[in-house]
Design a protein around this motif. Structure first.
Motif, mmCIF file in Angstrom:
data_model
loop_
_atom_site.group_PDB
_atom_site.id
_atom_site.type_symbol
_atom_site.label_atom_id
_atom_site.label_comp_id
_atom_site.label_asym_id
_atom_site.label_seq_id
_atom_site.Cartn_x
_atom_site.Cartn_y
_atom_site.Cartn_z
ATOM 1 N N THR A 17 0.800 -1.228 0.000
ATOM 2 C CA THR A 17 0.000 0.000 0.000
ATOM 3 C C THR A 17 0.832 1.277 0.000
ATOM 4 O OG1 THR A 17 -0.158 0.000 2.423
ATOM 5 C CG2 THR A 17 -1.891 -1.142 1.200
ATOM 6 N N MET A 18 2.100 1.174 0.340
ATOM 7 C CA MET A 18 2.911 2.385 0.498
ATOM 8 C C MET A 18 3.151 3.122 -0.820
ATOM 9 S SD MET A 18 6.678 0.798 1.176
ATOM 10 C CE MET A 18 7.733 0.262 -0.188
ATOM 11 N N ASN A 19 2.985 2.451 -1.955
ATOM 12 C CA ASN A 19 3.195 3.111 -3.243
ATOM 13 C C ASN A 19 2.181 4.220 -3.497
ATOM 14 O OD1 ASN A 19 5.452 1.604 -4.017
ATOM 15 N ND2 ASN A 19 4.173 -0.076 -4.745
ATOM 16 N N ALA A 20 1.088 4.228 -2.720
ATOM 17 C CA ALA A 20 0.120 5.327 -2.834
ATOM 18 C C ALA A 20 0.782 6.657 -2.506
ATOM 19 C CB ALA A 20 -1.061 5.082 -1.897
ATOM 20 N N PHE A 21 1.792 6.645 -1.638
ATOM 21 C CA PHE A 21 2.477 7.883 -1.270
ATOM 22 C C PHE A 21 3.172 8.508 -2.480
ATOM 23 C CE2 PHE A 21 3.156 5.973 3.221
ATOM 24 C CZ PHE A 21 1.850 6.281 3.561
ATOM 25 N N GLU A 22 3.785 7.662 -3.299
ATOM 26 C CA GLU A 22 4.468 8.173 -4.478
ATOM 27 C C GLU A 22 3.473 8.762 -5.474
ATOM 28 O OE1 GLU A 22 8.223 6.819 -7.264
ATOM 29 O OE2 GLU A 22 7.112 5.299 -6.144
ATOM 30 N N ARG A 23 2.301 8.129 -5.602
ATOM 31 C CA ARG A 23 1.269 8.658 -6.491
ATOM 32 C C ARG A 23 0.746 10.000 -5.994
ATOM 33 N NH1 ARG A 23 -0.922 3.494 -5.876
ATOM 34 N NH2 ARG A 23 -2.958 4.303 -5.247
ATOM 35 N N ILE A 24 0.616 10.121 -4.693
ATOM 36 C CA ILE A 24 0.182 11.396 -4.113
ATOM 37 C C ILE A 24 1.213 12.479 -4.421
ATOM 38 C CG2 ILE A 24 -0.156 12.637 -1.934
ATOM 39 C CD1 ILE A 24 -1.426 10.029 -0.844
ATOM 40 N N SER A 25 2.481 12.155 -4.243
ATOM 41 C CA SER A 25 3.549 13.111 -4.529
ATOM 42 C C SER A 25 3.494 13.598 -5.975
ATOM 43 C CB SER A 25 4.909 12.466 -4.244
ATOM 44 O OG SER A 25 5.961 13.242 -4.762
ATOM 45 N N GLN A 26 3.317 12.665 -6.888
ATOM 46 C CA GLN A 26 3.264 13.024 -8.304
ATOM 47 C C GLN A 26 2.089 13.948 -8.603
ATOM 48 O OE1 GLN A 26 3.131 9.117 -10.031
ATOM 49 N NE2 GLN A 26 5.349 8.807 -9.911
ATOM 50 N N GLU A 27 0.939 13.654 -7.998
ATOM 51 C CA GLU A 27 -0.249 14.471 -8.228
ATOM 52 C C GLU A 27 -0.129 15.847 -7.568
ATOM 53 O OE1 GLU A 27 -3.104 14.399 -10.025
ATOM 54 O OE2 GLU A 27 -2.086 12.779 -11.075
ATOM 55 N N LEU A 28 0.496 15.891 -6.397
ATOM 56 C CA LEU A 28 0.721 17.181 -5.750
ATOM 57 C C LEU A 28 1.559 18.075 -6.660
ATOM 58 C CD1 LEU A 28 1.558 16.102 -2.070
ATOM 59 C CD2 LEU A 28 -0.467 17.363 -2.804
ATOM 60 N N SER A 29 2.611 17.504 -7.219
ATOM 61 C CA SER A 29 3.473 18.265 -8.116
ATOM 62 C C SER A 29 2.716 18.706 -9.362
ATOM 63 C CB SER A 29 4.685 17.407 -8.508
ATOM 64 O OG SER A 29 5.528 18.111 -9.387
ATOM 65 N N HIS A 30 1.915 17.789 -9.915
ATOM 66 C CA HIS A 30 1.159 18.082 -11.131
ATOM 67 C C HIS A 30 0.174 19.235 -10.917
ATOM 68 C CE1 HIS A 30 -0.888 17.350 -14.925
ATOM 69 N NE2 HIS A 30 -2.039 17.280 -14.275
ATOM 70 N N ARG A 31 -0.385 19.313 -9.699
ATOM 71 C CA ARG A 31 -1.391 20.341 -9.400
ATOM 72 C C ARG A 31 -0.775 21.601 -8.786
ATOM 73 N NH1 ARG A 31 -6.726 16.873 -7.366
ATOM 74 N NH2 ARG A 31 -6.340 15.061 -8.715
ATOM 75 N N GLY A 32 0.538 21.630 -8.675
ATOM 76 C CA GLY A 32 1.210 22.803 -8.117
ATOM 77 C C GLY A 32 0.992 22.980 -6.631
ATOM 78 N N LEU A 33 0.814 21.864 -5.918
ATOM 79 C CA LEU A 33 0.597 21.902 -4.470
ATOM 80 C C LEU A 33 1.887 21.465 -3.772
ATOM 81 C CD1 LEU A 33 -2.886 20.122 -4.471
ATOM 82 C CD2 LEU A 33 -2.467 22.582 -4.243
ATOM 83 N N GLU A 34 2.616 22.425 -3.240
ATOM 84 C CA GLU A 34 3.902 22.117 -2.609
ATOM 85 C C GLU A 34 3.776 22.239 -1.098
ATOM 86 O OE1 GLU A 34 8.451 23.905 -2.513
ATOM 87 O OE2 GLU A 34 7.349 23.876 -4.407
ATOM 88 N N LEU A 35 4.030 21.143 -0.392
ATOM 89 C CA LEU A 35 3.982 21.148 1.074
ATOM 90 C C LEU A 35 4.722 19.926 1.602
ATOM 91 C CD1 LEU A 35 0.479 20.013 2.426
ATOM 92 C CD2 LEU A 35 1.375 19.393 0.187
ATOM 93 N N PRO A 36 5.161 19.940 2.857
ATOM 94 C CA PRO A 36 5.813 18.769 3.435
ATOM 95 C C PRO A 36 4.840 17.590 3.502
ATOM 96 C CG PRO A 36 6.213 20.723 4.770
ATOM 97 C CD PRO A 36 5.138 21.086 3.789
ATOM 98 N N PHE A 37 5.291 16.437 3.038
ATOM 99 C CA PHE A 37 4.483 15.221 3.048
ATOM 100 C C PHE A 37 5.224 14.185 3.894
ATOM 101 C CE2 PHE A 37 2.769 11.560 0.169
ATOM 102 C CZ PHE A 37 1.907 11.170 1.179
ATOM 103 N N VAL A 38 4.840 14.094 5.155
ATOM 104 C CA VAL A 38 5.527 13.222 6.109
ATOM 105 C C VAL A 38 4.912 11.829 6.071
ATOM 106 C CG1 VAL A 38 6.186 12.882 8.511
ATOM 107 C CG2 VAL A 38 6.041 15.207 7.577
ATOM 108 N N CYS A 39 5.754 10.829 5.801
ATOM 109 C CA CYS A 39 5.277 9.449 5.672
ATOM 110 C C CYS A 39 5.990 8.555 6.678
ATOM 111 C CB CYS A 39 5.541 8.918 4.269
ATOM 112 S SG CYS A 39 4.829 9.909 2.951
ATOM 113 N N GLY A 40 5.245 7.626 7.243
ATOM 114 C CA GLY A 40 5.826 6.674 8.178
ATOM 115 C C GLY A 40 5.021 5.395 8.182
#
Length: 253
Positions: A183-206
């Protein structure tokens, strides 16, 4: 054999017993002579959600709602945060204390007629397909104890739902937990979409499994959270204007 007639030690919470025997948290800043607020603090530390309503109502006869929140409820959760970091408290005690604090805050907010002003918003979630949300619950509790508004999206949260929440609430930080490698690969997809939409913020994963510093720092915005106890300070850093790159350097080297 004669039955044991001594029942005094049955169902005793030894963690609280130790605390009430003159335990003083080394990091404690609680030195309040106002007895009604001290009772609020003790009730939060004990996680006694069945009595917090009466305790808060009593405190409100002597103090303003803001005083009860800041000097009672939040002070109590600050103690709990210390106990968690010192491994004196574990998951059940911390969650019980958080629930107790929330009940008290809701009573004070009703008295004020409006919501208590939080420092800033943090959005939290557990990854799409993952039901292991214990880590997220601890993060939520510690962030709330530090005065942040937590938008808890829950567990098994689709990527699109996370992105919608970021666009809607404009958080200073986003967190994600995952206990499974699948399930952790969802984090990478979120990162890609954040970048695509111009949403820059800290994304803390654990979390567990393959959620490692190497994995999290391999994608944009990713910061690895080794322990839930780091979440409040990370949020404070984000609130102070530190970028995701600065947070990554500070916490991941």
């Amino acid at each position: 054999m004669k039955p044991n007639q001594e029942f005094s030690n049955i169902f005793v919470r030894y963690d609280l017993n130790a605390l009430h025997k003159d335990f003083k948290a080394k990091g404690s800043k609680t030195k309040l002579p106002r007895s009604s607020l001290q009772v609020v603090i003790d009730t939060v530390i004990a996680g006694e959600n069945e009595t917090i309503s009466d305790v808060v109502q009593q405190a409100l006869t002597q103090h303003t709602p803001l005083e009860v929140i800041r000097e009672g409820l939040i002070r109590g959760m600050e103690e709990v945060g210390y106990l968690w970091r010192e491994r004196i408290y574990y998951l059940p005690q911390t969650l019980a204390a958080s629930d107790t604090m929330q009940i008290g805050i809701e009573i004070c907010e009703a008295k004020m007629g409006h919501s208590y002003k939080k420092k800033a918003v943090v959005v939290t979630h557990t990854a799409d397909g993952d039901l292991h949300d214990l880590g997220q619950k601890i993060v939520n509790a510690l962030l709330r104890a530090s005065g942040f508004e937590v938008i808890d999206l829950g567990k098994d949260v689709p990527v699109e739902e996370v992105l919608v929440a970021v666009e809607k609430y404009h958080p200073i930080m986003l967190t994600g937990t995952a206990g499974l490698t699948l399930t952790m690969n969802a984090f990478e997809r979120i990162s890609q979409e954040l970048s695509h939409r111009g949403l820059e913020l800290p994304f803390v994963c654990g979390g567990g499994g393959g959620v490692t510093a190497d994995f999290v720092t391999s994608f944009q915005f990713g910061i690895y959270g080794a322990d839930a106890a780091q979440a409040p300070q990370m949020a404070e850093d984000a609130l102070a204007g530190k970028s995701w790159l600065e947070l990554r350097k500070k916490y991941n080297g």
